[in-house]
Write a protein that holds these residues in place. Sequence first.
Motif, mmCIF file in Angstrom:
data_model
loop_
_atom_site.group_PDB
_atom_site.id
_atom_site.type_symbol
_atom_site.label_atom_id
_atom_site.label_comp_id
_atom_site.label_asym_id
_atom_site.label_seq_id
_atom_site.Cartn_x
_atom_site.Cartn_y
_atom_site.Cartn_z
ATOM 1 N N MET A 1 -4.169 4.320 -18.920
ATOM 2 C CA MET A 1 -3.060 4.553 -18.001
ATOM 3 C C MET A 1 -3.458 4.079 -16.606
ATOM 4 O O MET A 1 -4.523 4.454 -16.101
ATOM 5 C CB MET A 1 -2.715 6.042 -17.978
ATOM 6 N N TYR A 2 -2.614 3.253 -15.989
ATOM 7 C CA TYR A 2 -2.897 2.734 -14.658
ATOM 8 C C TYR A 2 -2.073 3.501 -13.626
ATOM 9 O O TYR A 2 -0.868 3.725 -13.806
ATOM 10 C CB TYR A 2 -2.551 1.248 -14.582
ATOM 11 N N THR A 3 -2.707 3.886 -12.527
ATOM 12 C CA THR A 3 -2.003 4.604 -11.468
ATOM 13 C C THR A 3 -1.350 3.610 -10.516
ATOM 14 O O THR A 3 -1.914 2.565 -10.196
ATOM 15 C CB THR A 3 -2.960 5.517 -10.699
ATOM 16 N N VAL A 4 -0.156 3.973 -10.039
ATOM 17 C CA VAL A 4 0.659 3.053 -9.245
ATOM 18 C C VAL A 4 1.168 3.735 -7.986
ATOM 19 O O VAL A 4 1.567 4.906 -8.026
ATOM 20 C CB VAL A 4 1.865 2.539 -10.072
ATOM 21 N N VAL A 5 1.173 2.993 -6.878
ATOM 22 C CA VAL A 5 1.813 3.416 -5.630
ATOM 23 C C VAL A 5 2.874 2.364 -5.292
ATOM 24 O O VAL A 5 2.639 1.164 -5.465
ATOM 25 C CB VAL A 5 0.792 3.531 -4.488
ATOM 26 N N ILE A 6 4.038 2.804 -4.832
ATOM 27 C CA ILE A 6 5.122 1.896 -4.465
ATOM 28 C C ILE A 6 5.443 2.079 -2.983
ATOM 29 O O ILE A 6 5.570 3.208 -2.506
ATOM 30 C CB ILE A 6 6.382 2.150 -5.309
ATOM 31 N N LEU A 7 5.574 0.948 -2.277
ATOM 32 C CA LEU A 7 5.874 0.983 -0.845
ATOM 33 C C LEU A 7 7.028 0.035 -0.555
ATOM 34 O O LEU A 7 6.930 -1.175 -0.786
ATOM 35 C CB LEU A 7 4.635 0.569 -0.037
ATOM 36 N N ASP A 8 8.130 0.592 -0.067
ATOM 37 C CA ASP A 8 9.290 -0.220 0.310
ATOM 38 C C ASP A 8 10.092 0.578 1.327
ATOM 39 O O ASP A 8 10.400 1.756 1.101
ATOM 40 C CB ASP A 8 10.147 -0.552 -0.919
ATOM 41 N N ASP A 9 10.432 -0.035 2.444
ATOM 42 C CA ASP A 9 11.147 0.697 3.491
ATOM 43 C C ASP A 9 12.616 0.905 3.153
ATOM 44 O O ASP A 9 13.286 1.741 3.765
ATOM 45 C CB ASP A 9 11.016 -0.037 4.834
ATOM 46 N N GLU A 10 13.134 0.146 2.169
ATOM 47 C CA GLU A 10 14.520 0.315 1.742
ATOM 48 C C GLU A 10 14.567 1.270 0.548
ATOM 49 O O GLU A 10 14.075 0.959 -0.537
ATOM 50 C CB GLU A 10 15.124 -1.034 1.360
ATOM 51 N N ILE A 11 15.169 2.423 0.761
ATOM 52 C CA ILE A 11 15.155 3.468 -0.264
ATOM 53 C C ILE A 11 15.812 3.029 -1.571
ATOM 54 O O ILE A 11 15.268 3.293 -2.654
ATOM 55 C CB ILE A 11 15.813 4.759 0.280
ATOM 56 N N PRO A 12 16.968 2.346 -1.566
ATOM 57 C CA PRO A 12 17.562 1.914 -2.851
ATOM 58 C C PRO A 12 16.623 0.994 -3.638
ATOM 59 O O PRO A 12 16.496 1.132 -4.862
ATOM 60 C CB PRO A 12 18.835 1.175 -2.419
ATOM 61 N N ALA A 13 15.960 0.067 -2.938
ATOM 62 C CA ALA A 13 15.033 -0.843 -3.621
ATOM 63 C C ALA A 13 13.835 -0.076 -4.155
ATOM 64 O O ALA A 13 13.348 -0.342 -5.264
ATOM 65 C CB ALA A 13 14.563 -1.928 -2.650
ATOM 66 N N LEU A 14 13.351 0.902 -3.370
ATOM 67 C CA LEU A 14 12.214 1.703 -3.814
ATOM 68 C C LEU A 14 12.576 2.493 -5.068
ATOM 69 O O LEU A 14 11.812 2.547 -6.026
ATOM 70 C CB LEU A 14 11.766 2.637 -2.684
ATOM 71 N N GLU A 15 13.756 3.108 -5.052
ATOM 72 C CA GLU A 15 14.162 3.924 -6.195
ATOM 73 C C GLU A 15 14.378 3.072 -7.440
ATOM 74 O O GLU A 15 14.072 3.497 -8.556
ATOM 75 C CB GLU A 15 15.431 4.700 -5.848
ATOM 76 N N MET A 16 14.899 1.860 -7.255
ATOM 77 C CA MET A 16 15.110 0.968 -8.386
ATOM 78 C C MET A 16 13.777 0.580 -9.027
ATOM 79 O O MET A 16 13.616 0.634 -10.247
ATOM 80 C CB MET A 16 15.845 -0.289 -7.934
#
Length: 357
Positions: A1-16
């Motif tokens: 299992m690989y751990t992931v962090v997501i960074l995006d200032d646009e909330i809709p894009a981040l949630e997608m």
Amino acid sequence: MYTVVILDDEIPALEMLESLVSRHESFRITATFTSPAEALEQLPGLLPDLIFMDVEMPQMNGLDLARRIREVSEHSHIVFTTGHTHYAVRAFDVQAMDFLVKPITPKAVNRVYERLARQQSYQRKPERPAADTIVPVTAPTVTGFGRLEVRDAAGELIQFPTRKAEELFAYLLCHPNREADKWMLADLLWPDMDGERALRSLHTAIYRVKRVMESAGLPMRIMKTSEGYTLHTEAFVYDILQYEQAGPLLMGEHPELEQLDRLFGLYKGPLLHGKPYVWKISLEEKHRLVYEKIGLRLISHAVSSGAYEAAEERFYACLLADPLNEEFYRLLLALFPDMEQRQRIQQLYTRLLEDHS
């Protein structure tokens, strides 16, 4: 299992993207951020395997942020996400593992997984094994091709306390079972420090490296000699050592193809990729040439045997490891004499370009 962090200032894009990544069985999201500053603050405690990151953010450009991430979480692989393809070339300047163009698809996320899996030298382990399940104990691993990584028997990444300790360990790995003169090491690692102070710093770094090796359970020893130090590998093997010992195998007219294939699979990229060590330059070229010779032999054998699919996959692996090596590409072309095979190579090269766009 690989751990992931997501960074995006646009909330809709981040949630997608969060929705897409969370559906993949081999990814576990440990954090999401809309603020680059907050991400930088939290990353040292998270040390994710993978970071999906937007290129264009108002607070900080993603390319600049990637350079700062290398300082706090250097073993994390970075995947850029953006709606603009013109950032692709600059993305690979900061050693990004991949570059995804929005809108991102499940196929693109899976491609990232496949690329990450190829680069990793350890096997996935279940997050929560059943109480009556016997989890096999594996051996600790060290890899020097691609990123320098030390992992314990459970597959956990071991961190070095200082950059100098890490470089010292890397140097000894690249010169196994040979005495390294203490004055040479002191001057190499602390060129601006006077002799006695540099020597004291070397003694401290040796102690720290030994502690790292102990915490990882590495069955190797650093022995003090009258003039310096020697890394005794004992029965432990790792990728660089096996390439050091590959000479006799390559000299033979009819080497064991299984052994060659195993060596070929060990090469995950340039020696100590991303490390600015001047002393590694000649070694990096030496090992790249060994990899090239192994690849050419395997491809040549596959072509002569009519196993064109195997030849193509090895050829593609070679290009992934060194996509800008025009000489390597020319030599590989010579193995495919007829027009049909040249067309197949062109298709592979197009595939490579698509994976980097």
